[in-house]
Design an enzyme around this catalytic site. Structure first.
Site, mmCIF file in Angstrom:
data_model
loop_
_atom_site.group_PDB
_atom_site.id
_atom_site.type_symbol
_atom_site.label_atom_id
_atom_site.label_comp_id
_atom_site.label_asym_id
_atom_site.label_seq_id
_atom_site.Cartn_x
_atom_site.Cartn_y
_atom_site.Cartn_z
ATOM 1 N N HIS A 193 0.834 -1.192 0.000
ATOM 2 C CA HIS A 193 0.000 0.000 0.000
ATOM 3 C C HIS A 193 0.876 1.252 0.000
ATOM 4 O O HIS A 193 2.040 1.221 0.403
ATOM 5 C CB HIS A 193 -0.922 -0.010 1.208
ATOM 6 C CG HIS A 193 -1.994 -1.045 1.114
ATOM 7 N ND1 HIS A 193 -3.005 -1.149 2.035
ATOM 8 C CD2 HIS A 193 -2.230 -2.019 0.199
ATOM 9 C CE1 HIS A 193 -3.809 -2.136 1.693
ATOM 10 N NE2 HIS A 193 -3.352 -2.681 0.574
ATOM 11 N N GLU B 171 0.809 3.884 1.897
ATOM 12 C CA GLU B 171 1.282 4.256 3.231
ATOM 13 C C GLU B 171 2.474 3.392 3.640
ATOM 14 O O GLU B 171 3.441 3.887 4.226
ATOM 15 C CB GLU B 171 0.160 4.076 4.262
ATOM 16 C CG GLU B 171 -1.107 4.837 3.945
ATOM 17 C CD GLU B 171 -2.132 4.017 3.169
ATOM 18 O OE1 GLU B 171 -3.329 4.208 3.432
ATOM 19 O OE2 GLU B 171 -1.748 3.210 2.303
ATOM 20 N N CYS C 214 -6.179 1.327 5.459
ATOM 21 C CA CYS C 214 -6.769 0.070 5.925
ATOM 22 C C CYS C 214 -6.234 -0.218 7.333
ATOM 23 O O CYS C 214 -5.382 0.517 7.847
ATOM 24 C CB CYS C 214 -6.392 -1.067 4.966
ATOM 25 S SG CYS C 214 -4.634 -1.532 5.052
ATOM 26 N N CYS D 109 -2.321 -0.681 7.458
ATOM 27 C CA CYS D 109 -1.614 0.594 7.363
ATOM 28 C C CYS D 109 -1.834 1.451 8.606
ATOM 29 O O CYS D 109 -0.919 2.138 9.058
ATOM 30 C CB CYS D 109 -2.038 1.336 6.101
ATOM 31 S SG CYS D 109 -1.452 0.535 4.594
#
Length: 150
Positions: A77, A79, A105, A108
């Site tokens: 992801h 992040e 999410c 993260c």
């Protein structure tokens, strides 16, 4: 009209997202402290490995809905990549703000908490209530600014 700092960094996160190779959602992240960019990241496969736009998406092939079975996704992801890039280059992000095109999410969110980030500003939401709850419990401000999208 001159943008606010939050608008400015969200727009940069949107630009970072254009590098994404995910077939489902292009996400960008920018970590900032004292109005200075410390790190950026976008979602895609680990470095040196083929990207989803080349080899396809297993989650897509299996018909897995957004937000589920993330462990079988070959990509990281945005992040995660921003946090990893900061660590790789020895840049402390403690006390920073992360600007993201979409709400983090749960995975993260946990990384954001442990990285010492104190504020999360998102352009759009994401259907992960547990992530919102954990950020709140950790006293990390979460702001979704969907109305400021361009």
């Amino acid at each position: 009209m001159r943008p606010s700092w939050d608008e400015y960094f969200i727009e940069i996160a949107r630009q970072v997202a254009t590098r994404s190779t995910c077939l489902r959602r292009h996400v960008g992240a920018v970590i900032v402290r004292d109005k200075r960019i410390l790190s950026t990241g976008y979602n895609g496969a680990p470095r040196g490995l083929p990207h989803c736009d080349v080899v396809g998406c297993l989650r897509e092939k299996l018909g897995i809905p957004s937000g589920q079975r993330q462990e079988i996704c070959r990509g990281l992801h945005a992040e995660q990549n921003a946090i990893i890039q900061a660590a790789l280059h020895g840049v402390s992000i403690e006390g920073g703000t992360i600007y993201v095109t979409h709400q983090p999410c749960i995975t993260c969110a946990k990384m954001i908490i442990n990285a010492g980030i104190v504020r999360v500003v998102c352009a759009d939401g994401y259907p992960d209530e547990l992530a919102r709850q954990m950020l709140e419990e950790a006293h990390i401000a979460l702001e979704i600014r969907a109305s400021e999208s361009s």
